[in-house]
Design a protein around this motif. Structure first.
Motif, PDB file in Angstrom:
ATOM      1  N   HIS A 165       0.762  -1.412   0.046  1.00 39.21           N
ATOM      2  CA  HIS A 165      -0.029  -0.190  -0.052  1.00 39.21           C
ATOM      3  C   HIS A 165       0.756   1.376  -0.264  1.00 39.21           C
ATOM      4  O   HIS A 165       0.472   2.282  -0.775  1.00 39.21           O
ATOM      5  CB  HIS A 165      -1.302  -0.110   0.839  1.00 39.21           C
ATOM      6  CG  HIS A 165      -1.933  -1.487   1.364  1.00 39.21           C
ATOM      7  ND1 HIS A 165      -2.775  -1.270   0.358  1.00 39.21           N
ATOM      8  CD2 HIS A 165      -2.097  -2.609   1.800  1.00 39.21           C
ATOM      9  CE1 HIS A 165      -3.440  -2.288   0.466  1.00 39.21           C
ATOM     10  NE2 HIS A 165      -3.192  -3.123   1.634  1.00 39.21           N
ATOM     11  N   ASP A 195     -10.155   1.018  -0.386  1.00 35.14           N
ATOM     12  CA  ASP A 195      -9.963   2.046  -0.927  1.00 35.14           C
ATOM     13  C   ASP A 195     -10.781   2.359  -2.140  1.00 35.14           C
ATOM     14  O   ASP A 195     -11.476   2.280  -2.910  1.00 35.14           O
ATOM     15  CB  ASP A 195      -9.101   0.970  -2.375  1.00 35.14           C
ATOM     16  CG  ASP A 195      -8.957   0.832  -3.780  1.00 35.14           C
ATOM     17  OD1 ASP A 195      -9.024   2.291  -3.881  1.00 35.14           O
ATOM     18  OD2 ASP A 195      -8.891   0.661  -4.309  1.00 35.14           O
ATOM     19  N   LYS A 201      -4.791  -0.049  -4.322  1.00 39.82           N
ATOM     20  CA  LYS A 201      -4.044   0.299  -3.003  1.00 39.82           C
ATOM     21  C   LYS A 201      -5.354   1.003  -1.840  1.00 39.82           C
ATOM     22  O   LYS A 201      -6.014   1.953  -2.206  1.00 39.82           O
ATOM     23  CB  LYS A 201      -2.690   1.486  -3.386  1.00 39.82           C
ATOM     24  CG  LYS A 201      -1.757   0.914  -4.021  1.00 39.82           C
ATOM     25  CD  LYS A 201      -0.385   1.750  -4.129  1.00 39.82           C
ATOM     26  CE  LYS A 201       0.166   0.854  -5.208  1.00 39.82           C
ATOM     27  NZ  LYS A 201       1.581   1.775  -4.875  1.00 39.82           N
ATOM     28  N   LYS A 202      -4.623   1.731  -0.408  1.00 31.20           N
ATOM     29  CA  LYS A 202      -5.316   1.723   0.177  1.00 31.20           C
ATOM     30  C   LYS A 202      -3.944   2.970   0.868  1.00 31.20           C
ATOM     31  O   LYS A 202      -3.065   2.650   1.786  1.00 31.20           O
ATOM     32  CB  LYS A 202      -5.718   0.857   1.241  1.00 31.20           C
ATOM     33  CG  LYS A 202      -6.702   0.412   1.374  1.00 31.20           C
ATOM     34  CD  LYS A 202      -7.005  -1.515   2.101  1.00 31.20           C
ATOM     35  CE  LYS A 202      -7.945  -1.961   1.500  1.00 31.20           C
ATOM     36  NZ  LYS A 202      -7.808  -3.723   2.541  1.00 31.20           N
ATOM     37  N   ASP A 203      -4.564   3.790   0.504  1.00 34.91           N
ATOM     38  CA  ASP A 203      -3.551   4.723   0.930  1.00 34.91           C
ATOM     39  C   ASP A 203      -3.570   6.060   1.509  1.00 34.91           C
ATOM     40  O   ASP A 203      -4.581   7.604   1.170  1.00 34.91           O
ATOM     41  CB  ASP A 203      -2.900   5.948  -0.672  1.00 34.91           C
ATOM     42  CG  ASP A 203      -1.425   6.604  -0.698  1.00 34.91           C
ATOM     43  OD1 ASP A 203      -1.427   6.897   0.983  1.00 34.91           O
ATOM     44  OD2 ASP A 203      -1.672   7.738  -1.640  1.00 34.91           O
TER      45      ASP A 203
END
Length: 325
Positions: A165, A195, A201-203
């Motif tokens: 991530h 996400d 991705k989990k940003d």
């Protein structure tokens, strides 16, 4: 200056005692890496994550030193939610409303609470911390006061890196390892990060959509109900029993019951009469002479995010100000 030197000396002496018991920081990190290997973390991630790892005395000092003076809510709320922050919150709520509405509808969370948490936690992403998360968590685990907690968080941080991530050199956060614009601890990231923009991705560091979705997911999974608000400031009759206040399940009463006990809205009007009556809890974070509130279950959910009455009230206050014209 004397107090700071004294605090630093205290940390230094305590660290020496820890070192005698556990060995050096480097030896502790080696053990942490071995545990991570057993949990499936790759050698590449371990090499990159721990490259140049440093013991951070300032993280230990911050963990041990708590503010000496306790502010009242009348002092705290204007500092935590100043007018300039309210203005920015309203502007950002308007700017991102389409995305906030989409995410809010998906998770069942009102957009104003997503923005309020964003503002109170990190000033809308401006203050997210500049510690390397692995450095901070390794330091606090080694220091030992809350070793089990911080060791678990360090291992969770490595899992996040393993999942791709964020790059190891970009994983920054607070002295305690709270990360990104939502200030999630690594374990909260693994449980709740989402996400929001569909890029895989989990940003929570750089993607506002992911910050919004992660915040909403946390609230939704913790029991949020968007049919209701958080509560309201109220007035109570003189001499009301302090035994009635508290958030224990058995102390919740329906609004009509609170009305019968003489509780009114802050302006003296009767409490709202809802078609579907809901339970509320009476809280007095300072004392009966300070601010008094009736809070709903959504407030209890905010307390799961941060176990501080003041924090949850700051978020609630900001959410209410966003809703005002």
């Amino acid at each position: 200056m004397k107090r700071l030197l004294s605090a630093m000396l205290g940390v230094s002496l305590a660290t020496s005692a820890v070192a005698q018991e556990k060995g050096t920081f480097e030896e502790y990190v080696a053990g942490l890496k071995e545990e991570a290997r057993q949990q499936g973390i790759s050698e590449q991630i371990l090499t990159e994550a721990f490259k140049g790892v440093e013991y951070k005395p300032r993280a230990v000092t911050a963990d041990r030193n708590q503010p000496e003076k306790k502010l009242t809510l009348d002092e705290y709320i204007p500092r935590a939610v100043p007018d300039w922050k309210v203005k920015q919150a309203k502007e950002l709520h308007k700017k991102h409303y389409a995305e906030l509405k989409r995410i809010g509808d998906e998770y069942g969370v009102q957009p104003r609470f997503i923005v309020a948490l964003w503002g109170v936690e990190s000033n809308f992403g401006r203050f997210t911390g500049n510690y390397r998360v692995i450095d901070a968590l390794s330091t606090l685990a080694y220091e030992g006061r809350r070793e089990a907690f911080f060791r678990k968080e360090a291992l969770a941080a490595l899992q996040i890196l393993q999942q791709g991530h964020i790059a190891p050199d970009e994983m920054k956060g607070s002295w305690a390892g709270a990360m990104g614009q939502s200030q999630f601890m690594p374990s909260s990231f693994l449980n709740f990060a989402a996400d929001g923009n569909g890029d895989g991705k989990k940003d929570i560091w750089d993607s506002e959509a992911d910050v919004f979705a992660s915040t909403a997911n946390y609230l939704a999974q913790s029991g949020w109900d968007d049919k209701y608000t958080w509560g309201r400031q109220v007035k109570v009759p003189h001499g009301i029993s302090p035994d009635l206040q508290g958030r224990e399940a058995e102390k919740g009463k329906y609004l009509k019951e609170w009305s019968q006990l003489g509780v009114t809205r802050y302006d003296g009007r009767p409490l709202p009469q809802l078609d579907e009556d809901v339970k509320a809890w009476l809280i007095m974070p300072d004392d009966e002479n300070g601010r008094v509130y009736l809070v709903y279950n959504n407030y209890n959910v905010l307390m799961k995010w941060n176990r501080s009455y003041y924090f949850a009230l700051a978020v609630s206050h900001l959410a209410d100000r966003i809703a005002m014209d």
